[in-house]
Design an enzyme around this catalytic site. Structure first.
Site, PDB file in Angstrom:
ATOM      1  N   SER A   1       0.862  -1.197   0.000  1.00 38.96           N
ATOM      2  CA  SER A   1       0.000   0.000   0.000  1.00 38.96           C
ATOM      3  C   SER A   1       0.886   1.229   0.000  1.00 38.96           C
ATOM      4  CB  SER A   1      -0.869   0.024   1.256  1.00 38.96           C
ATOM      5  OG  SER A   1      -1.500   1.276   1.391  1.00 38.96           O
TER       6      SER A   1
ATOM      7  N   TYR B   1      -1.265  -0.615  10.110  1.00 37.35           N
ATOM      8  CA  TYR B   1      -1.345  -0.980   8.686  1.00 37.35           C
ATOM      9  C   TYR B   1      -0.059  -0.567   7.945  1.00 37.35           C
ATOM     10  CZ  TYR B   1      -3.723  -1.125   4.075  1.00 37.35           C
ATOM     11  OH  TYR B   1      -4.089  -1.389   2.781  1.00 37.35           O
TER      12      TYR B   1
ATOM     13  N   LYS C   1       2.516  -3.107   6.038  1.00 38.08           N
ATOM     14  CA  LYS C   1       2.771  -2.961   4.601  1.00 38.08           C
ATOM     15  C   LYS C   1       4.237  -2.603   4.321  1.00 38.08           C
ATOM     16  CE  LYS C   1      -1.426  -3.852   3.111  1.00 38.08           C
ATOM     17  NZ  LYS C   1      -1.727  -5.083   2.393  1.00 38.08           N
TER      18      LYS C   1
HETATM   19  P1  NAP Z   1     -11.580  -5.806   0.775  1.00 40.38           P
HETATM   20  O1  NAP Z   1     -12.489  -5.318  -0.275  1.00 40.38           O
HETATM   21  O2  NAP Z   1     -11.881  -5.508   2.211  1.00 40.38           O
HETATM   22  O3  NAP Z   1     -11.411  -7.401   0.596  1.00 40.38           O
HETATM   23  C1  NAP Z   1     -10.567  -8.085   1.488  1.00 40.38           C
HETATM   24  C2  NAP Z   1     -10.413  -9.522   1.025  1.00 40.38           C
HETATM   25  O4  NAP Z   1      -9.463 -10.157   1.892  1.00 40.38           O
HETATM   26  C3  NAP Z   1     -11.687 -10.330   1.126  1.00 40.38           C
HETATM   27  O5  NAP Z   1     -11.701 -11.237   0.031  1.00 40.38           O
HETATM   28  C4  NAP Z   1     -11.540 -11.086   2.444  1.00 40.38           C
HETATM   29  O6  NAP Z   1     -12.223 -12.341   2.476  1.00 40.38           O
HETATM   30  C5  NAP Z   1     -10.053 -11.328   2.449  1.00 40.38           C
HETATM   31  N1  NAP Z   1      -9.485 -11.560   3.772  1.00 40.38           N
HETATM   32  C6  NAP Z   1      -9.449 -10.703   4.830  1.00 40.38           C
HETATM   33  N2  NAP Z   1      -8.822 -11.284   5.862  1.00 40.38           N
HETATM   34  C7  NAP Z   1      -8.444 -12.520   5.450  1.00 40.38           C
HETATM   35  C8  NAP Z   1      -7.759 -13.603   6.064  1.00 40.38           C
HETATM   36  N3  NAP Z   1      -7.317 -13.519   7.323  1.00 40.38           N
HETATM   37  N4  NAP Z   1      -7.569 -14.729   5.340  1.00 40.38           N
HETATM   38  C9  NAP Z   1      -7.999 -14.835   4.055  1.00 40.38           C
HETATM   39  N5  NAP Z   1      -8.650 -13.842   3.420  1.00 40.38           N
HETATM   40  C10 NAP Z   1      -8.875 -12.706   4.119  1.00 40.38           C
HETATM   41  O7  NAP Z   1     -10.092  -5.259   0.560  1.00 40.38           O
HETATM   42  P2  NAP Z   1      -9.406  -4.637  -0.752  1.00 40.38           P
HETATM   43  O8  NAP Z   1      -9.618  -3.191  -0.741  1.00 40.38           O
HETATM   44  O9  NAP Z   1      -9.737  -5.427  -1.949  1.00 40.38           O
HETATM   45  O10 NAP Z   1      -7.867  -4.865  -0.364  1.00 40.38           O
HETATM   46  C11 NAP Z   1      -7.099  -5.931  -0.883  1.00 40.38           C
HETATM   47  C12 NAP Z   1      -5.636  -5.687  -0.541  1.00 40.38           C
HETATM   48  O11 NAP Z   1      -5.219  -4.440  -1.101  1.00 40.38           O
HETATM   49  C13 NAP Z   1      -5.364  -5.596   0.957  1.00 40.38           C
HETATM   50  O12 NAP Z   1      -4.119  -6.179   1.262  1.00 40.38           O
HETATM   51  C14 NAP Z   1      -5.297  -4.111   1.193  1.00 40.38           C
HETATM   52  O13 NAP Z   1      -4.538  -3.785   2.325  1.00 40.38           O
HETATM   53  C15 NAP Z   1      -4.663  -3.636  -0.095  1.00 40.38           C
HETATM   54  N6  NAP Z   1      -4.904  -2.235  -0.410  1.00 40.38           N
HETATM   55  C16 NAP Z   1      -6.162  -1.768  -0.629  1.00 40.38           C
HETATM   56  C17 NAP Z   1      -6.332  -0.430  -0.950  1.00 40.38           C
HETATM   57  C18 NAP Z   1      -7.688   0.172  -1.224  1.00 40.38           C
HETATM   58  O14 NAP Z   1      -7.769   1.403  -1.394  1.00 40.38           O
HETATM   59  N7  NAP Z   1      -8.753  -0.589  -1.315  1.00 40.38           N
HETATM   60  C19 NAP Z   1      -5.229   0.422  -1.009  1.00 40.38           C
HETATM   61  C20 NAP Z   1      -3.965  -0.089  -0.775  1.00 40.38           C
HETATM   62  C21 NAP Z   1      -3.806  -1.427  -0.499  1.00 40.38           C
HETATM   63  P3  NAP Z   1     -13.757 -12.505   2.988  1.00 40.38           P
HETATM   64  O15 NAP Z   1     -14.616 -11.941   1.885  1.00 40.38           O
HETATM   65  O16 NAP Z   1     -13.940 -13.975   3.166  1.00 40.38           O
HETATM   66  O17 NAP Z   1     -13.866 -11.719   4.239  1.00 40.38           O
END
Ligand code: NAP
Length: 249
Positions: A148, A161, A165
């Site tokens: 991130s 976080y 990261k």
């Molecule tokens: P999201 O929409 O909240 O989805 C999170 C996903 O991770 C879901 O599929 C969830 O599964 C799964 N998950 C959470 N905890 C888990 C665990 N302990 N074991 C296995 N699966 C788990 O998040 P997102 O925004 O797509 O983020 C994905 C990645 O990108 C993350 O690492 C996040 O930190 C990173 N990121 C996101 C952003 C952003 O702006 N969105 C920015 C920078 C980085 P369930 O559906 O079963 O709960």
């Protein structure tokens, strides 16, 4: 139809693939020809919907439920998969699962620190370690870690976080150096603000004013970079952190 190389199916495991960025990566890698293993923790209905989407477009996918931060669950799921798929190995690993538990450091509870570390950092360690040996033996592998911008620049309210990261970025750089001679590449992708459940309650209208592109990104824009890093064309790219931020940072 999935890609076959040396009589073996090319598999990709995407952690946290039931929703958001992971979902888009799973769909994109299936379009690229990988048989995709869709990991998730709780949301089976969403994971099944990703599988159905991939299959409707002629791809191959299976569900793999485990908590990435639970060593026993990770090792059991992956060893069971290897037992059921003798001779096969997972070519591409995308460590995407992550959670956010934002609060100012002075108010941060142990559990808010621990849950973020368990998912992002322990998850990276448990899943990557379990898949590394077969990649090294096969002399082929792609490890892509979703970090991130918060781990690069820091953001207030995210010391947990950002720490997780930033650690992933350090691990990416070290592991890349360990395994490059075995044709395994290790890279990180550092998204900025991407429209998913994780950012749903943020004030997009005010936040987008600080983003040079003037908008949040889409999960598909992150998936496109992952697709490149997973490809044969990216064979000389390793140890890198690629921002997908709309110019932020
Ligand atoms: P999201 O929409 O909240 O989805 C999170 C996903 O991770 C879901 O599929 C969830 O599964 C799964 N998950 C959470 N905890 C888990 C665990 N302990 N074991 C296995 N699966 C788990 O998040 P997102 O925004 O797509 O983020 C994905 C990645 O990108 C993350 O690492 C996040 O930190 C990173 N990121 C996101 C952003 C952003 O702006 N969105 C920015 C920078 C980085 P369930 O559906 O079963 O709960």
């Amino acid at each position: 139809m999935s890609k076959i190389e040396n009589n073996k199916t090319c598999y990709a495991l995407v952690t946290g693939a039931s929703r958001g960025i992971g979902r888009a990566i799973a769909i994109r890698l299936a379009r690229d020809g990988y048989a995709v293993l869709i990991n998730y923790q709780h949301n089976e209905a969403a994971a099944l919907a990703v599988k159905a989407d991939i299959e409707a477009n002629g791809g191959k996918a299976e569900l793999m439920r485990f908590d990435v931060g639970n060593k026993m669950q990770v090792e059991t799921a992956l060893s069971t998969w290897h037992e059921h798929n003798p001779g096969e190995h997972i070519h591409v690993l995308v460590n995407n699962a992550g959670v956010r538990k934002d609060t100012l450091m002075v108010f941060m509870q142990d559990i808010e620190w621990q849950q973020v570390m368990d998912t992002s950092l322990q998850g990276f360690f448990f899943v990557t370690r379990a898949l590394l040996q077969p990649m090294l033996t096969a002399r082929k592998g792609r490890i892509i870690n979703i970090a991130s911008i918060s781990g690069v620049n820091g953001l207030p309210g995210q010391t947990n976080y950002s720490a997780a990261k930033a650690a992933i970025i350090g691990a990416t750089r070290s592991l890349a150096k360990e395994v490059a001679s075995r044709k395994v590449t290790v890279n990180a992708v550092a998204p900025g603000f991407i429209k998913t459940d994780m950012t749903a309650e943020l004030d997009e209208a005010s936040l987008k004013q600080m983003i040079p592109a003037g908008r949040f990104g889409t999960p598909e824009e992150v998936a496109a970079v992952v697709s490149f890093l997973a490809s044969d064309e990216a064979s000389y790219v390793s140890g890198q952190v690629i921002g997908v931020t709309g110019g932020l940072g």
